[in-house]
Structures are given as structure tokens and as C-alpha cells.
Design an enzyme around this catalytic site. Sequence first.
Site: not given
Ligand code: AMP
Length: 137
Positions: A32, A88, A95, A101, A103
Site C-alpha cells: 500500500d 471495505n 472504501q 481488495h 488489506h
Molecule cells: P480502501 O479505502 O479500502 O478502498 O483502500 C484503498 C487503499 O489503496 C488505501 O489504503 C490507499 O492507500 C491504497 N492506494 C491507493 N492508490 C494506491 C496506489 N496507486 N498504490 C498502492 N496503494 C494505493
Amino acid sequence: MRDDNCIFCKIANGEIPTTTLYEDEDFRVILDLGPASKGHALILPKEHAANVYELPDEMAAKAFVLAKKMAKKLSDGLKSDGLNIVQNNGEPAGQTVFHFHMHLIPRYKGDKDSVRLTWDQGTLTEENKQEILEIFK
Ligand code: AMP
Ligand code: ZN
């Protein structure tokens, strides 16, 4: 199916470079970019599904087996004291990227101030209990 407007489709399929920890035919596991803790990783299916409801059963099953493997490897390798698996669905649930995805968040003793995954405990009312039980009848 892949969604041209979806950043995680692009990442999962190698069109945008990321730090990849693992890859197979169906998934890519990346670090992440805004980690909650050291080792915070994301499991991304290569096929687009916006959330868990859209994820095919076969992929859901594979995703959890992979989560288990990756969790063990991360925990052992980083000597973490615990690990959260978080997933999420929908904006109110936190989300922000609408491609399914999972975590993997390694936890370390004393990290509660920077990693907050808690809620206020409510009360299970009789009315709510009956309403919910009705759904499963
Ligand atoms: P969510 O809030 O469950 O949708 O999680 C999205 C996650 O994606 C967050 O923890 C962000 O830090 C991560 N994220 C967003 N863009 C990128 C990216 N380009 N590379 C790696 N992680 C990302
Ligand atoms: Zn996608």
C-alpha cells in the site's frame, strides 16, 4: 473483465508500476502506498469486481487462501505482533478504490495510536435482533 477507468485494474495487470510482493494468474499483492503500518499490503484480483458482492465465488475462495499465506509470510518476516485482514465495501465502510481488495495490516505492540480499527460497542436490541433473524429465515 477489466475496467479502463480503474486504477487497481491497471496496477493488478502491471500497467502501472508498484511494489509487487506476489503475483499469479489471478492476483497481484502489492505494498500500500499509504501504509497504516510497516508491511501494509493489498491483495488485488486481476479481474475487475467493484466489491465483495461482485466477486465470483471462486475468486473469493482463492483470495482468502492467498490472504492466509501472505499474512503468515508478512507476520513471520516482519516479526509483527498481530495482523488485521480488512476488506471495505462501499463509501460508508471506508472504501475509496472501487475494485475489490483485501488489506493485510501487520500490527505491532503499541501501534494503537496510529492504526485505528475500533468502534464504539453498541447494544444488541431485541428489535434489531428480530429484524436481522427475519432476513435469514
Ligand atoms: P480502501 O479505502 O479500502 O478502498 O483502500 C484503498 C487503499 O489503496 C488505501 O489504503 C490507499 O492507500 C491504497 N492506494 C491507493 N492508490 C494506491 C496506489 N496507486 N498504490 C498502492 N496503494 C494505493
Ligand atoms: Zn478494477
